[in-house]
Design a protein around this motif. Structure first.
Motif: not given
Length: 607
Positions: A15, A19, A22
């Protein structure tokens, strides 16, 4: 076997890297989902066409209208698929590059002890193959796995809306698929990890064989190396076959069971249509919808395999990234008020991490004065090289301390320490670049071009590496991987020149027998130049030859990891029997065939 971690626990570690991209991934996901919804809408057009428009006396215009609607939906689906690719491909490659650079930076930072434990092929496969696979999974596998799941769920809901009886038959096939899928996930994860580890081992073997090709050829061991490689390759092939079998069995289940359900549903559907409980249009639309979601159902085996392989790639990546660098700079680094180059070992003890109970060095106490040349001698295995590597903190003392001008090395910033200390090893490592770049590797970037050329010329002259000027492209000649295009003596002289070139920032020069491949005459010339150029430099040198020992100011005798005696060469010869034994067992002076050949050529020219 590496410890198995939960799937979402492993994937969630991506993540922080994902990110920033995203929003683009979400847009790609939405585009792919809309494409699937458009595909699911086409059967509904067929249902309306059959039920409402294809009636006795109906207009043929309705067929053209339905065809146009289906054509527009098909074009929209293709456009959304293309849009998905545009959204995700560029950001996914950006994440891959950043993770690869981050991994390389971390590898540069990790201690030497880490690299001693890891095969180069394993690190190479993690930096290249694993991250390449993660990029493909982020750009395609992860998105399509979500879209496939949602498509199947939405499709089943639509099928229930048209005929709950037929939908139940289709849904019944999902139960054994889910049960088998759980077993498949467990088995495939283990074999995927084994396959990736074996691929890393195979890459290590290839790299070692390429680097050691001269040794293999010289000793006639090419056949044995091939047999060993063949065994490893066959082991990897068998693992890949096991992977393929697991995937094939799962694909068989997820393909066969829905098809059987559709066959049974067709019989029941015809009976319901004949009894007036289901319209012909709904029956056609039901099976058209089933055909739309059949492809994702069949595709889910490959997507699940991709997800599990990606999970393994993440685990392998973070095995390296989680490795802690044990040699770091302090929060508030110190340095002496005046750097003079006094080097001191104070009860220094060192043991390797995997054998802490067997120290290589024990309570070393040694003081080397600024500008002094100290030779280390001892029989093989006495700890000479380990002692040298404590100075630039390639290894860390496990007890005691090492100081420069009274300041513990652990209180220096690592970056500054390694500009103060310069190292030349016996086993020379050169890079696939020009002679110029290799020699100037340790020279600070702020030096002017003119000054860099002066440093380069002085370093080559000191190391008696004048042969570099006569190479095909002079100092810009690419010397090949690890300098294997040069002879042993030439490589050592280039490596020594690299250590000498850092002199503007060097106060301590550590030499791990870097003259071992030189003949006596060349060594004498090098030593004479070193004395002039490095007159103010503290030098600690491992000596394997009497001629090197005799040129040192003082000699330290290592015996079983301890300093047994310190003195001049003459003093120790007169007073220490073990020193006389060591000197008598030192290597004979080698012949540098390259130098001899150059001398013969010069003599022929003079004639």
């Amino acid at each position: 076997m590496a410890k198995q971690t939960p799937f979402f626990s492993s994937i969630s570690r991506l993540y922080p890297h994902v990110r920033p991209i995203m929003p683009r991934l979400v847009l790609g996901l939405v585009s792919a989902l809309m494409a699937s919804l458009v595909a699911l809408a086409i059967p509904q057009v067929l249902r309306v066409l059959i039920n409402d428009w294809l009636q006795p006396g109906g207009s043929s215009q309705a067929v053209w209208i339905a065809s146009a609607v289906i054509l527009v939906l098909g074009i929209a689906e293709a456009g959304l698929v293309a849009l998905r690719r545009q959204f995700v491909i560029n950001p996914a490659t950006t994440v891959e590059t950043r993770m690869r650079v981050s991994l390389y930076d971390h590898l540069q930072d990790l201690a030497v002890s880490f690299h001693d434990r890891w095969g180069s092929g394993q690190l190479l496969s993690r930096a290249m193959t694993d991250l390449n696979f993660l990029r493909r999974w982020m750009a395609f596998g992860a998105i399509m796995l979500v879209v496939t799941t949602l498509t199947v769920v939405i499709g089943v809901v639509v099928m229930f809306a048209m005929s709950w009886q037929l939908a139940l038959i289709f849904l019944a096939a999902a139960v054994p698929i889910m049960i088998y899928g759980f077993r498949f996930r467990t088995r495939f994860s283990k074999v995927a990890r084994r396959s990736q580890d074996q691929a890393g081992d195979l890459a290590t073997t290839v790299e070692e064989s390429v680097h050691g090709i001269r040794v293999l050829k010289a000793f006639g061991r090419s056949r044995e190396a091939l047999e060993n490689f063949n065994e490893q390759a066959e082991e990897l092939r068998q693992t890949e076959i096991v992977k393929a079998r697991h995937l094939a069995a799962f694909s068989l289940v997820v393909t066969l069971l829905p098809e059987l359900a559709l066959g049974a549903g067709l019989v029941v559907g015809i009976m319901l249509a004949a009894g007036g409980q289901l319209s012909i249009g709904s029956l056609v639309a039901f099976f058209a919808t089933a055909a739309v979601i059949a492809a994702p159902v069949e595709f889910c085996g490959m997507l699940l395999a991709m997800a599990l392989t990606a999970k393994t790639a993440v685990d392998r990546h973070f095995e390296v990234m989680d490795a802690v660098n044990t040699i770091t700079s302090p929060d508030e680094p110190r340095r002496p008020a005046e750097l003079r180059g006094a080097l001191g070992f104070h009860n220094a003890t060192f043991a390797f991490e995997d054998a802490p109970e067997k120290p290589v060095l024990k309570d070393i106490c040694l003081d080397i004065r600024p500008g002094e040349t100290m030779a280390l001698v001892g029989i093989t295995g006495s700890g000479k090289s380990a002692l040298l590597q404590l100075v630039p903190r390639l290894f860390e003392v496990t007890a005691g301390s090492v100081t420069i001008d009274g300041v513990d090395l652990r209180e220096f910033s690592v970056e500054e320490l390694r500009t103060i200390v310069s190292v030349a090893f016996e086993d020379t490592t050169l890079f696939s670049s020009s002679v110029r770049d290799n020699v100037l590797l340790g020279v600070q970037g702020q030096e002017s071009p003119e000054r860099r050329e002066e440093i380069l010329a002085e370093a080559l002259d000191t190391a008696q590496a004048h042969f570099a000027y006569s190479l095909p492209e002079g100092l810009d000649t690419l010397i090949g991987e690890e300098g294997l295009s040069l002879s042993g003596g030439q490589r050592q002289r280039i490596a020594l020149a690299r250590a000498v070139a850092a002199k503007p920032k060097v106060l301590v020069l550590v030499l791990d027998d870097p003259l071992s491949a030189l003949d006596v005459n060349t060594e004498e010339l090098v030593e004479a130049r070193l004395r002039v150029v490095l007159a103010d430099t503290t030098t600690l040198i491992v000596a394997h030859r009497p001629s090197t020992v005799a040129l040192a100011d003082r000699v330290a005798l290592l015996e079983d990891g301890r300093i047994a005696a310190v003195g001049t060469h003459t003093e120790l010869l007169a007073e220490n029997s073990h020193y006389r034994y060591v000197i008598a067992s030192l290597d004979p002076e080698p012949r540098d065939l390259d130098s001899e050949l150059s001398a013969l050529e010069a003599e022929e020219v003079s004639r």
